[in-house]
Design an enzyme around this catalytic site. Structure first.
Site, PDB file in Angstrom:
ATOM      1  N   GLU A 163       1.779  -3.027  -7.524  1.00 40.86           N
ATOM      2  CA  GLU A 163       2.013  -4.435  -7.638  1.00 40.86           C
ATOM      3  C   GLU A 163       2.580  -4.820  -8.814  1.00 40.86           C
ATOM      4  O   GLU A 163       1.688  -6.169  -9.674  1.00 40.86           O
ATOM      5  CB  GLU A 163       1.451  -4.949  -6.850  1.00 40.86           C
ATOM      6  CG  GLU A 163       1.041  -5.189  -5.465  1.00 40.86           C
ATOM      7  CD  GLU A 163       0.522  -6.318  -4.647  1.00 40.86           C
ATOM      8  OE1 GLU A 163      -0.471  -7.181  -5.310  1.00 40.86           O
ATOM      9  OE2 GLU A 163       0.440  -6.244  -3.250  1.00 40.86           O
ATOM     10  N   GLU A 378       1.297  -1.779   2.046  1.00 41.62           N
ATOM     11  CA  GLU A 378      -0.046  -3.124   2.002  1.00 41.62           C
ATOM     12  C   GLU A 378       0.761  -4.378   3.605  1.00 41.62           C
ATOM     13  O   GLU A 378       2.394  -3.851   3.576  1.00 41.62           O
ATOM     14  CB  GLU A 378      -0.692  -4.025   1.809  1.00 41.62           C
ATOM     15  CG  GLU A 378      -1.207  -3.033   0.770  1.00 41.62           C
ATOM     16  CD  GLU A 378      -1.856  -3.722  -0.320  1.00 41.62           C
ATOM     17  OE1 GLU A 378      -2.168  -4.944  -0.318  1.00 41.62           O
ATOM     18  OE2 GLU A 378      -2.091  -2.999  -1.870  1.00 41.62           O
TER      19      GLU A 378
END
Ligand code: BGP
Length: 479
Positions: A163, A378
Site C-alpha cells: 500500500e 485485502e
C-alpha cells in the site's frame, strides 16, 4: 463463475498478528514504536503481543486448512530476519518463516508472501531516518535478496511493498516521521518516500524474476475507485484528478514505468514532486509486475474544490473513536479536488463507505486499462464483535459484507476480468493500523482486548463456517 484453481484464503501482516516483538532475536520495527505511542495516546494495544500468532501459527494453519484455504497471504517482518535492518540474519527469525511456510505447504496452502508491510527496522530509522533516506534502497535490496533466495524454492507468489498509496496519505501511521517534519512544510517527503519505494519495488520484481523459477510478483496496492459527487462537469473533472493522484500515480509506475502526467504536473506545481536521480526511471521501468494485488475496502467520492487562495492542502482524515461521523477530515487539494462523503452509501463505524459495486467497478476498470491479472489481497469489514456466552461470535454483518463483495468479484470474472485469488482481511483478528484491536476483521476471533491480552485464545466465528462453505463450493454457494 470462479475458475478452477482460483485461490481462496485470507490475509494478515507480521506486526499486526505475530506479537513476539522482542523474542528470539527480533528487535523493534518502527511499528513497535509507533504502536507504543498510540497505546499512550489512545489506549490501543501495542504490537508486543498482537494476536500472539508467533505461538499460535500451527493452530491457525490447521484452522485455515479446516476452512479449505488454498492460499494464505502474510508478510515477513524485516527486523525478525535482520534485527538491525542489515548485516547478519537472525537464525531463529529465518527459521520461523520456514516453519510457517512448511506448515502451510503440508496443509496444501500456497503462501503469498509480502516483503514489506509498514514495519521498517527501528535500527534503520535511528541510523538514517528509515524511508526518509535514499540509503534504505541498499538495505531493502539486501533484505529482499536474502528472503527471495531463502524462501524462493517454496514461495512462488510475492508481493513487494504494501500500500504505497496509503503510506503517502497516512504517513505518520505507516512510517515513523519525527515531530519536526510535521509542520506542513515537509509534505514533499511523502512523495519522496514513495519514489524510493518505487525503486525498491522494481528491484524486488527483478529479484523474483531472476531467482524464483515460475515466480510471479507485483505490488499490493490500497485502492479505492472514485466517483464524482454529482454529474456536474467540474465534479467529474475533480474525480479524474483524484483518480490520477490517488490511483494512477501508482499503477502507471507498476505497468508503464512512468509517473502519471496529470498527477506529476500537480505535484510539481505545488512543490511536492519527488527528486528523481539519473537512472531512477530506467530502473523503475525495468521492474515488471506480473499482476496487481488490490486491497479494496471502500470506494471514495470527489468533488470540485476551486482554489480560493485561502483553502490549504489537507491529507486524509481518520476516525479514531469508532463512532460514525467522527472522521477528522477529507483530503483536499485546492484547484484539483476534494474528497468527500458519498451520501449514497452507508459506512462502517469508522466511516469507510461500504460498496460492493465498487469492487466490480475497480476490477473491470483496472483490467481494461492494464490487461494484467488481478488479485484481491485485502477486503473486509472492520467491526465490533462480541464473544457470546455460548462461546460463539455471531458476525452476520461480516458475512453480509464478504458475501456481497465476493459476488462482485464473481460478476467481474463473468465480464472477462482475470482475477486469480481472493484473500480477505483478515484470517485472524489482529491489531488495526489505526484503531487498536477492538476493530476486528478476522474469520477467527482472538480473545483479547486493547488493555488485556488475556490468553489470546483463537475461536471460530460464524463467518469461519460460512466461508468454509463458500470455498467448498468454489464461490458457488454464498448463502
Ligand atoms: C490496510 C492495511 C492493513 C489493514 C487494513 C485495515 O490499509 O494493509 O494492514 O490493517 O488496511 O485498516 P485498519 O487496520 O486501519 O482498520
Amino acid at each position: 463463475m470462479f475458475p478452477k484453481g482460483f485461490l481462496w484464503g485470507a490475509s494478515t501482516s507480521a506486526y499486526q498478528v505475530e506479537g513476539a516483538a522482542f523474542e528470539d532475536g527480533k528487535k523493534a520495527s518502527q511499528q513497535d514504536i509507533i504502536n507504543q505511542d498510540s497505546y499512550r495516546k489512545f489506549g490501543f494495544a501495542t504490537a508486543e503481543i498482537a494476536s500472539d500468532e508467533y505461538h499460535h501459527y500451527k493452530e491457525d494453519v490447521a484452522l485455515m486448512k479446516e476452512m479449505g484455504f488454498s492460499s494464505y497471504r502474510f508478510s515477513i517482518a524485516w527486523s525478525r530476519i535482520f534485527p538491525d535492518g542489515n548485516g547478519e540474519p537472525n537464525p531463529k527469525g529465518v527459521q520461523y518463516y520456514h516453519n510457517l511456510i512448511h506448515a502451510l505447504k503440508q496443509a496444501g496452502i500456497e503462501p503469498i508472501v509480502t516483503m514489506y508491510h509498514y514495519d521498517c527496522p527501528w535500527a534503520l530509522v535511528e541510523k538514517y531516518g528509515g524511508w526518509l533516506s535514499r540509503q534504505i534502497i541498499d538495505d531493502f535490496t539486501h533484505y529482499a535478496e536474502f528472503i527471495v533466495r531463502e524462501y524462493g524454492s517454496e514461495v512462488r507468489i510475492w508481493t513487494t511493498i504494501n500500500e504505497q498509496s496509503i503510506i503517502v496519505q497516512y504517513w505518520t501511521q505507516k512510517c515513523y516521521i519525527p515531530e519536526e517534519l510535521l509542520d506542513g512544510k515537509h509534505n514533499q517527503l511523502r512523495y519522496q518516500i514513495n519514489h524510493y519505494m518505487n525503486i525498491c519495488h522494481a528491484i524486488a520484481c527483478n529479484l523474483v524474476h531472476k531467482l524464483v523459477p515460475n515466480g510471479i510478483v507485483g505490488s499490493a496496492l490500497g485502492y479505492s475507485c472514485i466517483y464524482p459527487l454529482t454529474g456536474k462537469p467540474e465534479d467529474c473533472m475533480a474525480m479524474q484528478n483524484a483518480q490520477a493522484l490517488r490511483n494512477d500515480y501508482y499503477t502507471d509506475i507498476y505497468f508503464k514505468g512512468i509517473y502519471n502526467k496529470a498527477a506529476k504536473t500537480y505535484l510539481e506545481q505545488h512543490g511536492l514532486a519527488p527528486v528523481i536521480e539519473d537512472g531512477d526511471m530506467d530502473l523503475i521501468a525495468s521492474g515488471k509486475s506480473d499482476f496487481l494485488a488490490l486491497n479494496y475496502y471502500a470506494s471514495e467520492c470527489a468533488k470540485a474544490c476551486p482554489d480560493d487562495g485561502k483553502t490549504v492542502i489537507q491529507w486524509s482524515g481518520v476516525n479514531r473513536s469508532g463512532k460514525k461521523g467522527d472522521i477528522s477530515g477529507f483530503e483536499t487539494h485546492p484547484g484539483f479536488y476534494q474528497m468527500c462523503r458519498n451520501p449514497n452509501l452507508d459506512t462502517t463505524d469508522w466511516d469507510w463507505a461500504i460498496d460492493p459495486i465498487g469492487m466490480e467497478y475497480m476490477l473491470r476498470d483496472l483490467y481494461n486499462r492494464y490487461n494484467k491479472p488481478l488479485m484481491i489481497t485485502e477486503n473486509g469489514l472492520g467491526a465490533y464483535d462480541t464473544l457470546n456466552d455460548d462461546g460463539r461470535v455471531h458476525d452476520s454483518y461480516r458475512i453480509d459484507y464478504l458475501r456481497s463483495h465476493i459476488a462482485a468479484v464473481g460478476r467481474a470474472i463473468d465480464q472477462g476480468v482475470k482475477v486469480i485469488s481472493y484473500n480477505p482481511w483478515s484470517a485472524v483478528d489482529l491489531l488495526s493500523t489505526s484503531n487498536g484491536v477492538k476493530k476486528r476483521y478476522g474469520l477467527i476471533y482472538v480473545d483479547r482486548t486493547d488493555n488485556d491480552p488475556k490468553n489470546c485464545a483463537h475461536i471460530r466465528k460464524d463467518s469461519f463456517y460460512w466461508y468454509k462453505k463458500v470455498i467448498a463450493s468454489n464461490g458457488g454457494d454464498l448463502d
